[in-house]
Design a protein around this motif. Structure first.
Motif, mmCIF file in Angstrom:
data_model
loop_
_atom_site.group_PDB
_atom_site.id
_atom_site.type_symbol
_atom_site.label_atom_id
_atom_site.label_comp_id
_atom_site.label_asym_id
_atom_site.label_seq_id
_atom_site.Cartn_x
_atom_site.Cartn_y
_atom_site.Cartn_z
ATOM 1 N N ASN A 162 0.814 -1.221 0.000
ATOM 2 C CA ASN A 162 0.000 0.000 0.000
ATOM 3 C C ASN A 162 0.845 1.269 0.000
ATOM 4 O O ASN A 162 0.346 2.347 -0.345
ATOM 5 C CB ASN A 162 -0.963 -0.009 1.188
ATOM 6 C CG ASN A 162 -2.052 -1.055 1.029
ATOM 7 O OD1 ASN A 162 -2.479 -1.360 -0.079
ATOM 8 N ND2 ASN A 162 -2.498 -1.630 2.135
ATOM 9 N N GLN A 205 -15.297 -5.385 -5.866
ATOM 10 C CA GLN A 205 -14.213 -5.036 -4.953
ATOM 11 C C GLN A 205 -14.081 -6.160 -3.935
ATOM 12 O O GLN A 205 -15.084 -6.665 -3.422
ATOM 13 C CB GLN A 205 -14.520 -3.733 -4.211
ATOM 14 C CG GLN A 205 -13.445 -3.336 -3.191
ATOM 15 C CD GLN A 205 -13.926 -2.246 -2.239
ATOM 16 O OE1 GLN A 205 -14.725 -2.489 -1.341
ATOM 17 N NE2 GLN A 205 -13.445 -1.037 -2.458
ATOM 18 N N ARG A 258 -11.729 -7.293 -0.384
ATOM 19 C CA ARG A 258 -10.733 -6.928 0.634
ATOM 20 C C ARG A 258 -10.089 -8.203 1.138
ATOM 21 O O ARG A 258 -10.793 -9.121 1.579
ATOM 22 C CB ARG A 258 -11.393 -6.216 1.818
ATOM 23 C CG ARG A 258 -11.972 -4.854 1.504
ATOM 24 C CD ARG A 258 -12.734 -4.348 2.727
ATOM 25 N NE ARG A 258 -13.298 -3.028 2.492
ATOM 26 C CZ ARG A 258 -13.053 -1.963 3.240
ATOM 27 N NH1 ARG A 258 -12.259 -2.061 4.292
ATOM 28 N NH2 ARG A 258 -13.601 -0.803 2.969
ATOM 29 N N PHE A 300 -5.294 -5.596 1.540
ATOM 30 C CA PHE A 300 -5.128 -5.452 0.090
ATOM 31 C C PHE A 300 -6.520 -5.203 -0.491
ATOM 32 O O PHE A 300 -7.466 -5.928 -0.168
ATOM 33 C CB PHE A 300 -4.614 -6.751 -0.553
ATOM 34 C CG PHE A 300 -3.232 -7.177 -0.179
ATOM 35 C CD1 PHE A 300 -2.126 -6.693 -0.862
ATOM 36 C CD2 PHE A 300 -3.031 -8.111 0.832
ATOM 37 C CE1 PHE A 300 -0.843 -7.127 -0.547
ATOM 38 C CE2 PHE A 300 -1.755 -8.546 1.151
ATOM 39 C CZ PHE A 300 -0.659 -8.051 0.463
ATOM 40 N N PHE A 301 -6.643 -4.210 -1.361
ATOM 41 C CA PHE A 301 -7.889 -4.004 -2.093
ATOM 42 C C PHE A 301 -7.699 -4.530 -3.507
ATOM 43 O O PHE A 301 -6.660 -4.284 -4.132
ATOM 44 C CB PHE A 301 -8.260 -2.519 -2.149
ATOM 45 C CG PHE A 301 -8.745 -1.974 -0.841
ATOM 46 C CD1 PHE A 301 -10.090 -2.044 -0.498
ATOM 47 C CD2 PHE A 301 -7.853 -1.406 0.054
ATOM 48 C CE1 PHE A 301 -10.538 -1.553 0.720
ATOM 49 C CE2 PHE A 301 -8.290 -0.911 1.276
ATOM 50 C CZ PHE A 301 -9.635 -0.982 1.612
ATOM 51 N N MET A 302 -8.697 -5.246 -4.015
ATOM 52 C CA MET A 302 -8.617 -5.695 -5.407
ATOM 53 C C MET A 302 -9.936 -5.411 -6.106
ATOM 54 O O MET A 302 -11.000 -5.370 -5.477
ATOM 55 C CB MET A 302 -8.242 -7.170 -5.495
ATOM 56 C CG MET A 302 -9.146 -8.123 -4.787
ATOM 57 S SD MET A 302 -8.511 -9.818 -4.940
ATOM 58 C CE MET A 302 -9.631 -10.675 -3.844
ATOM 59 N N TYR A 303 -9.824 -5.187 -7.411
ATOM 60 C CA TYR A 303 -10.986 -4.829 -8.222
ATOM 61 C C TYR A 303 -10.975 -5.658 -9.498
ATOM 62 O O TYR A 303 -9.951 -5.750 -10.178
ATOM 63 C CB TYR A 303 -10.952 -3.339 -8.589
ATOM 64 C CG TYR A 303 -11.086 -2.431 -7.393
ATOM 65 C CD1 TYR A 303 -12.347 -2.034 -6.939
ATOM 66 C CD2 TYR A 303 -9.966 -1.986 -6.703
ATOM 67 C CE1 TYR A 303 -12.477 -1.208 -5.832
ATOM 68 C CE2 TYR A 303 -10.084 -1.163 -5.593
ATOM 69 C CZ TYR A 303 -11.344 -0.776 -5.161
ATOM 70 O OH TYR A 303 -11.469 0.032 -4.059
ATOM 71 N N ASN A 323 -3.695 5.724 -4.132
ATOM 72 C CA ASN A 323 -4.164 4.438 -3.624
ATOM 73 C C ASN A 323 -3.610 3.319 -4.498
ATOM 74 O O ASN A 323 -3.560 3.451 -5.723
ATOM 75 C CB ASN A 323 -5.696 4.374 -3.638
ATOM 76 C CG ASN A 323 -6.312 5.318 -2.618
ATOM 77 O OD1 ASN A 323 -5.675 5.682 -1.638
ATOM 78 N ND2 ASN A 323 -7.543 5.720 -2.853
ATOM 79 N N SER A 353 -3.888 -0.750 -5.528
ATOM 80 C CA SER A 353 -4.783 -1.901 -5.477
ATOM 81 C C SER A 353 -4.252 -2.989 -6.405
ATOM 82 O O SER A 353 -3.251 -2.803 -7.096
ATOM 83 C CB SER A 353 -6.207 -1.502 -5.881
ATOM 84 O OG SER A 353 -6.221 -1.050 -7.223
ATOM 85 N N ARG A 398 -5.233 -5.670 -9.530
ATOM 86 C CA ARG A 398 -6.161 -6.139 -10.562
ATOM 87 C C ARG A 398 -5.900 -7.631 -10.719
ATOM 88 O O ARG A 398 -4.896 -8.037 -11.303
ATOM 89 C CB ARG A 398 -5.915 -5.415 -11.886
ATOM 90 C CG ARG A 398 -7.022 -5.708 -12.913
ATOM 91 C CD ARG A 398 -6.718 -5.068 -14.240
ATOM 92 N NE ARG A 398 -5.656 -5.800 -14.926
ATOM 93 C CZ ARG A 398 -4.977 -5.323 -15.959
ATOM 94 N NH1 ARG A 398 -5.189 -4.111 -16.388
ATOM 95 N NH2 ARG A 398 -4.046 -6.063 -16.545
#
Length: 201
Positions: free
Chosen positions: A19, A68, A70, A79-82, A120, A122, A124
């Protein structure tokens, strides 16, 4: 004859360092050249491999599905993923998985600058798979070792012989790498605590 492009090694990294990895760069002017994030411990990453607890999924898309997820590592960092229409397999997994669940994710880092200038970071996801606790535990041990190795290399570098990515990290980030040593040690300690069935602090 042109060389066949090889897939980049997926780097193992804890969420706290990932991050913080807000600086991106390319190594050529080719528009198809890979985009790297620079890890603060002095390594480039075009792909990452993470394992943790999927704690939340949400379809945040307006006109079409855009999921999304988490994923929390042992230190409690996220970790954020999209994933959307261009990552159909990953989006399908986020739609179907029931949190909490251990997941392994391979994906590409992405950065996004907010209106107030914050960056930010993230993921993919290219692939998401449900895994067991033993797989998560192995990832923690391996990621801690890789992190400590990067910090050792970072600390060992001196002026003239400095690795280019270590030098780049020292120029781009004003972040003490000691933070990431603490994250690595903390993750290992949390693992030992779980294995002793100790209550979480």
């Amino acid at each position: 004859m042109a060389a066949t492009p090889t897939r980049e090694v997926a780097r193992r990294v804890f969420a706290s360092e990932f991050n913080d990895a807000s600086y991106t760069f390319k190594e050529s002017d080719d528009e198809r050249a890979p985009v790297y994030v620079l890890l603060p411990t002095g390594e480039r990453a075009n792909r990452v491999f993470l394992v943790g607890t999927l704690t939340e999924t949400e379809d945040v898309g307006e006109d079409s599905e855009y999921w999304q997820g988490r994923v929390v590592d042992p230190n409690g960092d996220t970790f954020f993923m999209y994933a959307g229409q261009y990552q159909p397999d990953a989006a399908s997994m986020l739609r179907e998985l029931e949190p909490p669940a251990y997941v392994a994710v391979v994906g590409k880092p992405r950065t996004y600058e907010t209106d107030d200038g914050e960056v930010n970071v993230s993921v993919r996801p290219e692939s998401i798979s449900q895994v067991d606790e033993a797989t998560r535990d192995r990832w923690v041990v391996e990621t801690a070792q890789r992190t400590l190795d990067r910090i050792q290399a970072f600390d060992d570098e001196d002026g003239a012989e400095m690795d280019e990515y270590v030098q780049m990290a020292s120029e781009q980030y004003d972040l003490p790498v000691e933070n990431y040593r603490r994250a690595a040690v903390g993750a290992l300690e949390s693992l030992e605590g779980e294995q002793r069935d100790a209550p979480e602090a």
